[in-house]
Design an enzyme around this catalytic site. Structure first.
Site, PDB file in Angstrom:
ATOM      1  N   PHE A  11     -14.286 -46.163  53.401  1.00  0.00           N
ATOM      2  CA  PHE A  11     -12.993 -46.684  53.863  1.00  0.00           C
ATOM      3  C   PHE A  11     -12.308 -45.719  54.843  1.00  0.00           C
ATOM      4  N   ASP A  33     -23.918 -40.307  55.829  1.00  0.00           N
ATOM      5  CA  ASP A  33     -23.459 -41.129  54.699  1.00  0.00           C
ATOM      6  C   ASP A  33     -24.673 -41.641  53.935  1.00  0.00           C
ATOM      7  N   LEU A  35     -24.636 -44.231  52.076  1.00  0.00           N
ATOM      8  CA  LEU A  35     -24.517 -45.691  51.912  1.00  0.00           C
ATOM      9  C   LEU A  35     -24.646 -46.072  50.433  1.00  0.00           C
ATOM     10  N   GLU A  84     -17.595 -39.771  45.482  1.00  0.00           N
ATOM     11  CA  GLU A  84     -17.333 -40.890  44.592  1.00  0.00           C
ATOM     12  C   GLU A  84     -15.815 -40.901  44.437  1.00  0.00           C
ATOM     13  N   SER A  85     -15.201 -42.067  44.668  1.00  0.00           N
ATOM     14  CA  SER A  85     -13.743 -42.030  44.902  1.00  0.00           C
ATOM     15  C   SER A  85     -12.907 -42.888  43.956  1.00  0.00           C
ATOM     16  N   THR A 125      -7.257 -34.558  47.544  1.00  0.00           N
ATOM     17  CA  THR A 125      -6.365 -35.658  47.172  1.00  0.00           C
ATOM     18  C   THR A 125      -5.150 -35.128  46.417  1.00  0.00           C
ATOM     19  N   ASP A 126      -4.065 -35.888  46.453  1.00  0.00           N
ATOM     20  CA  ASP A 126      -2.879 -35.483  45.676  1.00  0.00           C
ATOM     21  C   ASP A 126      -3.126 -35.581  44.172  1.00  0.00           C
ATOM     22  N   GLU A 127      -4.210 -36.294  43.795  1.00  0.00           N
ATOM     23  CA  GLU A 127      -4.468 -36.475  42.359  1.00  0.00           C
ATOM     24  C   GLU A 127      -4.847 -35.162  41.677  1.00  0.00           C
ATOM     25  N   TYR A 150     -12.469 -38.114  37.976  1.00  0.00           N
ATOM     26  CA  TYR A 150     -12.411 -38.113  39.449  1.00  0.00           C
ATOM     27  C   TYR A 150     -11.560 -36.962  39.951  1.00  0.00           C
ATOM     28  N   LYS A 154     -12.535 -33.549  42.130  1.00  0.00           N
ATOM     29  CA  LYS A 154     -11.948 -33.234  43.441  1.00  0.00           C
ATOM     30  C   LYS A 154     -11.241 -31.871  43.392  1.00  0.00           C
ATOM     31  N   LEU A 190      -6.485 -50.868  44.258  1.00  0.00           N
ATOM     32  CA  LEU A 190      -5.388 -51.800  43.962  1.00  0.00           C
ATOM     33  C   LEU A 190      -5.114 -52.829  45.070  1.00  0.00           C
ATOM     34  N   PRO A 205      -5.215 -58.248  37.816  1.00  0.00           N
ATOM     35  CA  PRO A 205      -5.117 -57.391  36.629  1.00  0.00           C
ATOM     36  C   PRO A 205      -4.212 -56.173  36.866  1.00  0.00           C
ATOM     37  N   PRO A 274      -7.274 -45.615  30.599  1.00  0.00           N
ATOM     38  CA  PRO A 274      -7.124 -44.420  29.752  1.00  0.00           C
ATOM     39  C   PRO A 274      -6.615 -43.230  30.583  1.00  0.00           C
TER      40      PRO A 274
HETATM   41  P1  NAD Z   1     -14.965 -44.510  49.730  1.00  0.00           P
HETATM   42  O1  NAD Z   1     -15.477 -44.603  48.332  1.00  0.00           O
HETATM   43  O2  NAD Z   1     -14.495 -45.729  50.424  1.00  0.00           O
HETATM   44  O3  NAD Z   1     -16.092 -43.855  50.675  1.00  0.00           O
HETATM   45  C1  NAD Z   1     -16.887 -42.778  50.265  1.00  0.00           C
HETATM   46  C2  NAD Z   1     -18.079 -42.691  51.216  1.00  0.00           C
HETATM   47  O4  NAD Z   1     -18.854 -41.546  50.842  1.00  0.00           O
HETATM   48  C3  NAD Z   1     -19.015 -43.907  51.144  1.00  0.00           C
HETATM   49  O5  NAD Z   1     -19.331 -44.335  52.445  1.00  0.00           O
HETATM   50  C4  NAD Z   1     -20.246 -43.376  50.416  1.00  0.00           C
HETATM   51  O6  NAD Z   1     -21.442 -44.023  50.809  1.00  0.00           O
HETATM   52  C5  NAD Z   1     -20.231 -41.912  50.839  1.00  0.00           C
HETATM   53  N1  NAD Z   1     -20.914 -41.038  49.864  1.00  0.00           N
HETATM   54  C6  NAD Z   1     -20.714 -40.982  48.520  1.00  0.00           C
HETATM   55  N2  NAD Z   1     -21.533 -40.057  47.978  1.00  0.00           N
HETATM   56  C7  NAD Z   1     -22.264 -39.524  49.005  1.00  0.00           C
HETATM   57  C8  NAD Z   1     -23.253 -38.520  49.075  1.00  0.00           C
HETATM   58  N3  NAD Z   1     -23.695 -37.886  47.984  1.00  0.00           N
HETATM   59  N4  NAD Z   1     -23.768 -38.192  50.281  1.00  0.00           N
HETATM   60  C9  NAD Z   1     -23.336 -38.835  51.407  1.00  0.00           C
HETATM   61  N5  NAD Z   1     -22.394 -39.814  51.390  1.00  0.00           N
HETATM   62  C10 NAD Z   1     -21.869 -40.141  50.198  1.00  0.00           C
HETATM   63  O7  NAD Z   1     -13.837 -43.404  49.677  1.00  0.00           O
HETATM   64  P2  NAD Z   1     -12.497 -43.267  50.551  1.00  0.00           P
HETATM   65  O8  NAD Z   1     -11.408 -43.980  49.864  1.00  0.00           O
HETATM   66  O9  NAD Z   1     -12.801 -43.545  51.962  1.00  0.00           O
HETATM   67  O10 NAD Z   1     -12.207 -41.701  50.378  1.00  0.00           O
HETATM   68  C11 NAD Z   1     -12.775 -40.749  51.276  1.00  0.00           C
HETATM   69  C12 NAD Z   1     -12.350 -39.366  50.850  1.00  0.00           C
HETATM   70  O11 NAD Z   1     -10.936 -39.255  50.869  1.00  0.00           O
HETATM   71  C13 NAD Z   1     -12.799 -38.979  49.440  1.00  0.00           C
HETATM   72  O12 NAD Z   1     -13.180 -37.627  49.450  1.00  0.00           O
HETATM   73  C14 NAD Z   1     -11.535 -39.167  48.607  1.00  0.00           C
HETATM   74  O13 NAD Z   1     -11.536 -38.320  47.481  1.00  0.00           O
HETATM   75  C15 NAD Z   1     -10.455 -38.797  49.612  1.00  0.00           C
HETATM   76  N6  NAD Z   1      -9.128 -39.416  49.400  1.00  0.00           N
HETATM   77  C16 NAD Z   1      -9.044 -40.779  49.263  1.00  0.00           C
HETATM   78  C17 NAD Z   1      -7.782 -41.364  49.123  1.00  0.00           C
HETATM   79  C18 NAD Z   1      -7.641 -42.861  49.004  1.00  0.00           C
HETATM   80  O14 NAD Z   1      -6.531 -43.350  48.763  1.00  0.00           O
HETATM   81  N7  NAD Z   1      -8.681 -43.647  49.197  1.00  0.00           N
HETATM   82  C19 NAD Z   1      -6.630 -40.561  49.101  1.00  0.00           C
HETATM   83  C20 NAD Z   1      -6.776 -39.173  49.241  1.00  0.00           C
HETATM   84  C21 NAD Z   1      -8.034 -38.615  49.395  1.00  0.00           C
HETATM   85  P1  TYD Z   2      -6.314 -47.250  42.516  1.00  0.00           P
HETATM   86  O1  TYD Z   2      -6.276 -48.099  43.745  1.00  0.00           O
HETATM   87  O2  TYD Z   2      -7.519 -47.340  41.640  1.00  0.00           O
HETATM   88  O3  TYD Z   2      -6.031 -45.764  42.999  1.00  0.00           O
HETATM   89  P2  TYD Z   2      -5.713 -44.428  42.104  1.00  0.00           P
HETATM   90  O4  TYD Z   2      -6.088 -44.685  40.706  1.00  0.00           O
HETATM   91  O5  TYD Z   2      -6.616 -43.421  42.753  1.00  0.00           O
HETATM   92  O6  TYD Z   2      -4.266 -44.147  42.309  1.00  0.00           O
HETATM   93  O7  TYD Z   2      -5.051 -47.619  41.626  1.00  0.00           O
HETATM   94  C1  TYD Z   2      -3.736 -47.538  42.141  1.00  0.00           C
HETATM   95  C2  TYD Z   2      -2.784 -47.891  41.008  1.00  0.00           C
HETATM   96  O8  TYD Z   2      -2.979 -49.273  40.664  1.00  0.00           O
HETATM   97  C3  TYD Z   2      -3.054 -47.113  39.715  1.00  0.00           C
HETATM   98  O9  TYD Z   2      -1.801 -46.846  39.087  1.00  0.00           O
HETATM   99  C4  TYD Z   2      -3.877 -48.069  38.870  1.00  0.00           C
HETATM  100  C5  TYD Z   2      -3.350 -49.424  39.293  1.00  0.00           C
HETATM  101  N1  TYD Z   2      -4.322 -50.530  39.218  1.00  0.00           N
HETATM  102  C6  TYD Z   2      -4.022 -51.704  38.520  1.00  0.00           C
HETATM  103  O10 TYD Z   2      -2.922 -51.841  37.924  1.00  0.00           O
HETATM  104  N2  TYD Z   2      -4.932 -52.710  38.508  1.00  0.00           N
HETATM  105  C7  TYD Z   2      -6.138 -52.604  39.119  1.00  0.00           C
HETATM  106  O11 TYD Z   2      -6.963 -53.562  39.047  1.00  0.00           O
HETATM  107  C8  TYD Z   2      -6.439 -51.415  39.846  1.00  0.00           C
HETATM  108  C9  TYD Z   2      -7.753 -51.239  40.563  1.00  0.00           C
HETATM  109  C10 TYD Z   2      -5.490 -50.406  39.878  1.00  0.00           C
END
Ligand code: NAD
Ligand code: TYD
Length: 339
Positions: A11, A33, A35, A84-85, A125-127, A150, A154, A190, A205, A274
């Protein structure tokens, strides 16, 4: 500049690769990547014939491959996003998170150190900060207190990256961003999940009471911040990134239903996740002050554009929601929907 982007078919990664090709046209982007279920080359169809985008299918844990790519493409810097995200998946099975997020990051750091790369950008990540109560914001000095497998994986990668600067002098920058939304987000998170389910008249959900809070940022604003952090961040620096857009989950779900003209009766409160973190909120004043970053999207505008994108790109999300995802959905959500 030749930059190796890991996870460039996910993403944020696919949005970043496009952002870099558009805003840094002189750069060559090598996109590594694996994939996994979350990576999709279709996200980058528009770059198919672009000679400055080089896609390589492979694992960040493959040191030989990383060394080869750095040498072959004269890589100057790494932007590390591959991971893994998804928190829910990390609860179902933590191991894949340790392998990709912790061990995989270490392999990249070792390769960067030995090749003496000019910069390693760790997309954290902020998490990693854990959960906030009703008030206060995460700053860069908030102690790390991750709560899910997760976020713990991170946090490990984030701290190991900083240790490489401290111990070996590797030039690293760490960014910690809040929840992203926008085009090409896999519909297990979400916002895209709720849009897709609403459009299919399926239940939405909502975990627990729906009052958990996240601080939302449009993905291109994140990409702009990552680019600035790579170019101008201080060696060893940590930068929080956030949109100052705190919303309760239930508010977002209702906004989405209103945007697509579906009834609130589709909302289904289900068993809570959980260890569900209550609230995230970011103080992003450091990156604004030091690097001149400002987000361009308000949450309302960004969400409306995102809903429109999912309406216009139904075949994309219908395809990714079939196959491997369906097995996961069946095991993860089906029982929750009965709860
Ligand atoms: P995503 O799950 O959409 O994409 C992850 C990508 O990494 C995928 O294309 C997957 O194929 C690739 N990948 C996974 N394991 C791999 C491996 N071993 N080798 C090569 N490629 C691999 O995740 P995203 O939401 O795009 O997040 C990207 C990064 O940003 C992550 O590091 C995540 O922790 C961080 N991040 C995400 C958010 C968010 O809201 N999505 C917020 C803050 C930080
Ligand atoms: P998510 O998109 O999984 O991101 P993160 O857990 O990394 O913040 O979830 C965002 C918020 O939405 C989180 O508080 C969990 C909630 N959530 C639901 O209530 N229902 C759902 O089906 C999902 C995927 C998330």
């Amino acid at each position: 500049m030749n930059v190796l982007v890991t996870g460039g078919c996910g993403f944020i990664g696919s949005n970043l690769v496009k952002y870099l090709r558009k805003h840094r046209p002189a750069w060559t982007v090598v996109n590594l990547d694996k994939l996994t279920y979350a990576g999709n080359l279709e996200n980058l169809t528009e770059l198919e014939k672009d000679p400055k985008h080089v896609f390589v299918k492979g694992d960040i844990g493959n040191r030989e491959l990383i060394d080869h790519l750095i040498f072959q493409h004269k890589v100057d810097a790494i932007m590390h996003l591959a991971a893994e995200s998804h928190v829910d998946r990390s609860i179902l099975g933590p191991e894949a998170f340790i392998v990709a997020n912790v061990l995989g990051t270490n392999v990249l750091l070792e390769a960067a150190r030995h090749a003496k790369l000019s910069r390693f950008l760790m997309v954290s990540t902020d998490e990693v900060y854990g959960s906030l109560g009703p008030t206060g914001l995460f700053t860069e000095t908030t102690p790390l207190d991750p709560s899910s497998p997760y976020s713990a994986s991170k946090a490990s990668a984030d701290l190991i990256t900083l240790a490489y600067e401290h111990t070996f002098g590797l030039d690293v920058v760490v960014t910690r961003c809040s929840n992203n939304y926008g085009p090409y987000q896999f519909p297990e998170k979400l916002i895209p999940l709720m849009i897709a389910n609403a459009l299919a008249d399926k239940p939405l959900p909502v975990y627990g009471d729906g009052k958990n809070v996240r601080d939302w940022l449009q993905v291109e604003d994140h990409c702009a911040a990552l680019t600035l952090a790579l170019e101008k961040g201080q060696k060893g620096g940590v930068y929080n990134i956030g949109g100052n857009s705190e919303r309760e989950n239930i508010q977002i779900v209702k906004m989405i239903l209103a945007a697509v003209g579906k009834p609130e009766s589709l909302i289904k409160y289900v068993t809570d996740r959980p260890g569900h973190d209550k609230r995230y909120a970011i103080d992003a004043s450091k990156i604004k002050r030091e690097l001149g970053w400002t987000p361009a999207h308000t949450f309302e505008k960004g969400l409306a554009e995102t809903v429109k994108w999912y309406l216009d790109n139904r075949p994309w999300w219908e395809r990714v929601m079939s196959g491997a995802y369906k097995t996961y959905f069946d095991s993860q959500y089906a029982h929750r929907l009965q709860g």
